[in-house]
Structures are given as C-alpha cells and as structure tokens.
Scaffold this active site. Structure first.
Site, PDB file in Angstrom:
ATOM      1  N   ALA A 197       0.834  -1.211   0.000  1.00  0.00           N
ATOM      2  CA  ALA A 197       0.000   0.000   0.000  1.00  0.00           C
ATOM      3  C   ALA A 197       0.866   1.258   0.000  1.00  0.00           C
ATOM      4  O   ALA A 197       0.639   2.186  -0.789  1.00  0.00           O
ATOM      5  CB  ALA A 197      -0.940  -0.014   1.208  1.00  0.00           C
ATOM      6  N   ARG A 216       4.453   9.781  -9.958  1.00  0.00           N
ATOM      7  CA  ARG A 216       4.046   9.748 -11.370  1.00  0.00           C
ATOM      8  C   ARG A 216       3.025  10.825 -11.729  1.00  0.00           C
ATOM      9  O   ARG A 216       2.858  11.151 -12.899  1.00  0.00           O
ATOM     10  CB  ARG A 216       3.451   8.378 -11.700  1.00  0.00           C
ATOM     11  CG  ARG A 216       4.521   7.306 -11.723  1.00  0.00           C
ATOM     12  CD  ARG A 216       4.045   6.050 -12.378  1.00  0.00           C
ATOM     13  NE  ARG A 216       5.193   5.199 -12.661  1.00  0.00           N
ATOM     14  CZ  ARG A 216       5.290   3.924 -12.317  1.00  0.00           C
ATOM     15  NH1 ARG A 216       4.288   3.346 -11.677  1.00  0.00           N
ATOM     16  NH2 ARG A 216       6.348   3.221 -12.618  1.00  0.00           N
ATOM     17  N   GLU A 244       9.928   2.855   7.215  1.00  0.00           N
ATOM     18  CA  GLU A 244       9.661   1.414   7.153  1.00  0.00           C
ATOM     19  C   GLU A 244      10.388   0.714   8.296  1.00  0.00           C
ATOM     20  O   GLU A 244      11.595   0.855   8.447  1.00  0.00           O
ATOM     21  CB  GLU A 244      10.086   0.864   5.784  1.00  0.00           C
ATOM     22  CG  GLU A 244      10.172  -0.647   5.689  1.00  0.00           C
ATOM     23  CD  GLU A 244       8.923  -1.400   6.165  1.00  0.00           C
ATOM     24  OE1 GLU A 244       7.816  -1.060   5.740  1.00  0.00           O
ATOM     25  OE2 GLU A 244       9.083  -2.336   6.996  1.00  0.00           O
ATOM     26  N   SER A 279       8.541  -3.038  -0.724  1.00  0.00           N
ATOM     27  CA  SER A 279       7.874  -3.549  -1.923  1.00  0.00           C
ATOM     28  C   SER A 279       8.211  -5.000  -2.236  1.00  0.00           C
ATOM     29  O   SER A 279       8.832  -5.302  -3.246  1.00  0.00           O
ATOM     30  CB  SER A 279       8.299  -2.712  -3.134  1.00  0.00           C
ATOM     31  OG  SER A 279       7.290  -1.855  -3.498  1.00  0.00           O
ATOM     32  N   CYS A 304       3.017 -12.652  -0.663  1.00  0.00           N
ATOM     33  CA  CYS A 304       2.209 -13.793  -1.128  1.00  0.00           C
ATOM     34  C   CYS A 304       3.100 -14.952  -1.603  1.00  0.00           C
ATOM     35  O   CYS A 304       2.659 -16.093  -1.651  1.00  0.00           O
ATOM     36  CB  CYS A 304       1.288 -13.342  -2.258  1.00  0.00           C
ATOM     37  SG  CYS A 304       0.456 -11.793  -1.890  1.00  0.00           S
ATOM     38  N   VAL A 307       7.745   4.194  13.347  1.00  0.00           N
ATOM     39  CA  VAL A 307       6.959   5.322  13.853  1.00  0.00           C
ATOM     40  C   VAL A 307       6.187   4.841  15.073  1.00  0.00           C
ATOM     41  O   VAL A 307       5.509   3.814  15.025  1.00  0.00           O
ATOM     42  CB  VAL A 307       6.000   5.863  12.768  1.00  0.00           C
ATOM     43  CG1 VAL A 307       5.042   6.900  13.360  1.00  0.00           C
ATOM     44  CG2 VAL A 307       6.791   6.459  11.613  1.00  0.00           C
ATOM     45  N   ARG A 358     -28.405 -21.411 -15.491  1.00  0.00           N
ATOM     46  CA  ARG A 358     -29.645 -21.751 -16.207  1.00  0.00           C
ATOM     47  C   ARG A 358     -30.531 -22.691 -15.388  1.00  0.00           C
ATOM     48  O   ARG A 358     -31.706 -22.842 -15.683  1.00  0.00           O
ATOM     49  CB  ARG A 358     -29.325 -22.341 -17.575  1.00  0.00           C
ATOM     50  CG  ARG A 358     -28.741 -23.738 -17.493  1.00  0.00           C
ATOM     51  CD  ARG A 358     -28.143 -24.159 -18.795  1.00  0.00           C
ATOM     52  NE  ARG A 358     -29.091 -24.071 -19.889  1.00  0.00           N
ATOM     53  CZ  ARG A 358     -28.822 -24.425 -21.144  1.00  0.00           C
ATOM     54  NH1 ARG A 358     -27.619 -24.866 -21.446  1.00  0.00           N
ATOM     55  NH2 ARG A 358     -29.722 -24.352 -22.082  1.00  0.00           N
TER      56      ARG A 358
END
Ligand SMILES: Cc1cc2nc3c(=O)[nH]c(=O)nc-3n(C[C@H](O)[C@H](O)[C@H](O)COP(=O)(O)OP(=O)(O)OC[C@H]3O[C@@H](n4cnc5c(N)ncnc54)[C@H](O)[C@@H]3O)c2cc1C
Length: 443
Positions: A11, A21, A32, A38, A42, A80, A440
C-alpha cells in the site's frame, strides 16, 4: 507538500509511486520498520519448497531504487511510534542507532499493514515456534527446517496454513494441522471445505479439529503443542491464526477505527482526521455486496487502496469503489476460489439467498474428463442477482472465478450470467460454460 508514508510495502509504495508519477515538487518520506520495501509476501510459502528460489526474487523494488530512481526518501529500520495530529508530526525511533526522530508532514499516509496474531499461549517464546509475514520470518523458518525437524505442527487451517502445509509436504516433512473449528478453510461453505479437507488427508496432513491450543512444552525448544484435548509431539510450529491491523500505536490520536480495529476510511482513503489517509491491511475496505466497511486483508486490496490514496494525497480525485471478496488458493492438485458472500456471511447480513451447486468439468466432456470442478452460486432469493460463488477444481477454476467476480462487481443476475458470451473450444470449455450451466438451472 511534505508527504510522509508509514509502511514501505504494497500500500505504502503503491501510493508513493502514484505521487511521483502524477505530481511534482513534493518531498516524500517513507518510514519502514523492516529492511526491505515492496516485496511479494504472497510468495513467502513457496520459498519453503524452492518453487520460489530466493527471497530476493520477491522484492519488486529496493529502497535504493526508490531513492535513486524516484527520489523517494525511504528510511528503513525506522519505526513510527506516535502520530501527533495537532502539530502534524510523526515521532519514532531509528532501530539501527536507537536515536529518536521527529518528522513534520502536510499529508500523512498510514500503510502499516497487519501483524500475525500469536495469542499469549504458555511457552510461546520457545525456539521453533514461528509466524509467517515477512522475509526475515521465512528466513528464520528455512534456517530452522533442518533434517532434525521432521514433524511440523501448523496451528490454523486458513489460507496461509494451507499454503505452508503443501510446501512442507513437498520437502518431505510430516505435517499436523490443528484448528479449533470443526473444519479447515472456513472461508468456504462446509460442503466445499469438505473437499479441501479430503485433499489435505489424501496428501498425508493429519488434521486435529475441535482442538484449542493452550500452550507449548519444551525446555529451550518446542517439543509439544498442548491443546484442550491432547498433547502433540512436534519438532516445530507455525502459528497461522490470523492477523490484526498494525494500528495500536494510533490509540489516543482520534483516528477512528472500525471493523477489526482497522482504520476507518472513506472512498478517498481519508481517515477521520484531515490530511491523514490510510490504505491496505491496516484500513477497512468497502464491501460492495455487504454495502458496509469490512476488513479483508489481501494484497489485491492493498495495492489498489494505496494507489487511490496516493492520487488523492496529491489532489487527483479518485474513488476506491470497493471489493467483492475474491480470493484464490492453490492446494496441491486443487484450486480453491471464491468471490462474494459465503452462506454464513449472507445469513449474517440478513440477505435472503438461494444456492445452486453443480459438478462439471473444465473442458468439453468428450474432450477430457480430467478436470472436474464443483461450482456453487449464491444468489438473491428475489432479484436473482449473484451474491457469491465458490469453485473447487483443477484447471479453469481461475478463469471462472474471475468471470464471476466481474459479474458480481457489475451486479449481474442469473439470467445475465446465462447469456454471457464466453469463449468456447473443447479443450477450454463446454459450449455452455459451467457458470452458465449453473445459472440456467435457476428457473
Ligand atoms: C504468507 C502470506 C501469503 C499471502 N498470500 C496472498 C495472496 O496469495 N493473495 C493476496 O491477495 N494476498 C496475500 N497475502 C496478503 C498480502 O501480502 C497483504 O495483504 C499485503 O502485503 C498488505 O500490504 P500492506 O502494504 O497493507 O501491508 P504490509 O505488506 O504488511 O506492509 C506494511 C509495512 O509497514 C511496516 N510497518 C508497520 N508498522 C510500522 C511502523 N509503526 N513504523 C514503520 N513501519 C511500519 C511493516 O514493516 C511493513 O513492511 C499474503 C500474506 C502472507 C503473509
């Protein structure tokens, strides 16, 4: 603007990249706690079997890349500990030097993720007891998985427990799975999780259900898991009993929390305090079917929410339209996938529903019967709108669940599902796809 981001993974760094960007002239500082940024959490279970060769392969962008290529001031090993909303400052500690720091912000993004839960079980500090969330976690597990470690006990039959179990079996470990519930894979309805259970047993996983862990025995290293029913000898333990949002340090700030103690956010990822945003596992997600905030901590959500937060932070208005609860898991030869609501969730939300379940195959019956699949649809009793789906099978589960997730997102009903123009050729489908075969039958 001085933009501060707490948390440098999915995130946080998605947001940072959107800011870079889409806008210029800002100072972006990322704090961090860990050493990497990054990375693909997973992929962690697959490091065990070697399907993912190295943890380095999981890292998308290093702190150096963010600094040098994108001008983002990433400060790793910085935790933090406090947010001062009145003076717009964050306070924390440099974990390398022990020095305290203070940083001013104009806009703040909290992207601190979630931490694995390790209940206060007696003996939980013994060696050989692990949780899995980070690269250092998997490195510690890998270092521990020597020849001497033959039996591994996994506590919790959720998706992380299942993925780790498969990878441990692949490298020849004996795996026992303890769950306090009456079944594993509880995000599926019982008749679907029965199939997962059978696959677990077929693969040699010993299941101990209805057992609640009370503690561990051992001198310096874990030797047994003690439950309310039995004592299980073991060489190592993985606790995979869920996660809790990393929001504790925000207590007393006035930043409102919602479901599961996650930070309550609106569609712009704004929190209850002006100029403070939140995204990812530490935040709530708007559930489109439940029509309320929920907390489903997944990488797909974290990346999207981070992106939306980043854009809004630099005043490019963008809405996060919410989730429908889609997920997919590989478990040995099976693919397990779901989207939308389970029966239990529909009941909890007081939504009147009906279900239809069919056994079908991925390819045309005359071409191959090798890939059977069971597909279950949940739909609204009156409107016949799709509410949820679960599929267990082999090849082709992934494409069906994504068709159904798309249908769900677009509020389609059973008739519309039946009318979809889906691809067809015998190796890939029947002329009526299993989704349409199920839809169906709702007449
Ligand atoms: C084993 C495993 C398998 C998974 N598989 C899947 C999958 O197949 N599909 C899927 O969609 N999702 C999966 N997930 C979930 C997915 O990885 C997470 O949803 C995603 O990483 C969340 O991203 P995030 O940025 O919100 O939080 P995180 O990735 O947890 O990042 C938060 C960061 O904030 C840092 N931090 C926390 N507190 C502080 C603080 N006070 N100060 C500074 N830094 C702080 C942390 O160190 C961390 O790096 C898996 C997770 C695990 C553990």
């Amino acid at each position: 603007m001085d933009i501060v981001i707490i948390g440098g993974d999915a995130a946080g760094m998605s947001a940072a990249m959107q800011i870079v960007r889409n806008s210029e002239g800002h100072t972006i500082t990322v704090f961090e706690h860990g050493e990497v940024t990054s990375y693909g959490q997973c992929g962690l279970p697959y490091v065990i079997s070697g399907d993912v060769e190295s943890t380095d392969d999981l890292i998308a962008r290093s702190p150096e890349t963010f600094r040098e290529k994108y001008g983002i001031d990433v400060r790793t090993k910085h935790e933090v500990t406090q947010v001062d909303c009145d003076h717009k400052r964050v306070h924390g500690k440099n974990l390398e030097t022990g020095e305290e720091f203070e940083q001013k912000y104009d806009r703040l993004l909290i992207a601190t993720g979630a931490a694995p839960i390790l209940p206060p079980w007696e003996g939980r500090d013994l060696e050989g007891i692990f949780t899995l969330k980070t690269i250092p976690d998997i490195e510690a597990i890998m270092e521990d998985l020597t020849e001497d470690v033959k039996h591994v006990t996994i506590i919790g039959g959720g998706y992380i427990g299942l993925e780790v179990a498969e990878n441990l079996i692949k490298i020849g470990k004996k795996v026992k799975m303890i769950d306090r519930g009456d079944r594993i894979a509880k995000i599926f309805d019982p008749e679907m999780s029965d199939k997962i259970q059978k696959e677990a047993e077929r693969q040699g996983i010993e299941l101990c259900l209805h057992e609640s862990v009370e503690g561990f025995k051992g001198t310096s290293r874990v030797e047994a898991v003690v439950t309310d029913q039995a004592e299980h000898q073991t060489d190592a333990v993985l606790a995979a009993v869920g996660v809790t949002p990393n929001t504790f340090f925000l207590n007393g700030t006035g930043i409102a929390k919602g479901v599961a103690d996650a930070i309550q956010v609106n569609a712009f990822m704004e929190t209850s305090i002006l100029d403070i945003y939140a995204a990812g596992d530490c935040a709530t997600q708007f559930h489109r079917i439940k029509q309320r905030a929920d907390h489903i901590p997944l990488g797909t959500h974290a990346n999207k929410q981070g992106r939306v937060a980043g854009l809004n932070i630099v005043n490019k208005r963008k809405v996060f339209n919410g989730i429908v609860g889609t997920s997919i898991i590989k478990f040995f030869d099976l693919t397990l996938a779901r989207t939308g609501l389970s029966e239990k969730e529909a009941k909890n939300e007081y939504i009147p529903y009906k279900t239809i379940t069919i056994d079908s195959t991925h390819a045309a019956g005359y071409y191959s019967k090798e890939d059977p699949m069971t597909l279950k649809l949940l739909y609204h009793e009156k409107s016949e709108k799709l509410l949820g789906a679960q599929i267990i099978g082999h090849r082709g589960v992934d494409k069906r669940i994504d068709v159904l997730a798309t249908a769900l997102y677009n509020e389609m009903d059973m008739e519309q599902l039946e009318e979809l123009d889906l691809s067809y050729s015998p190796p890939y489908n029947s002329v009526w796809d299993p989704i349409q075969q199920a839809a169906r039958r709702v007449k």
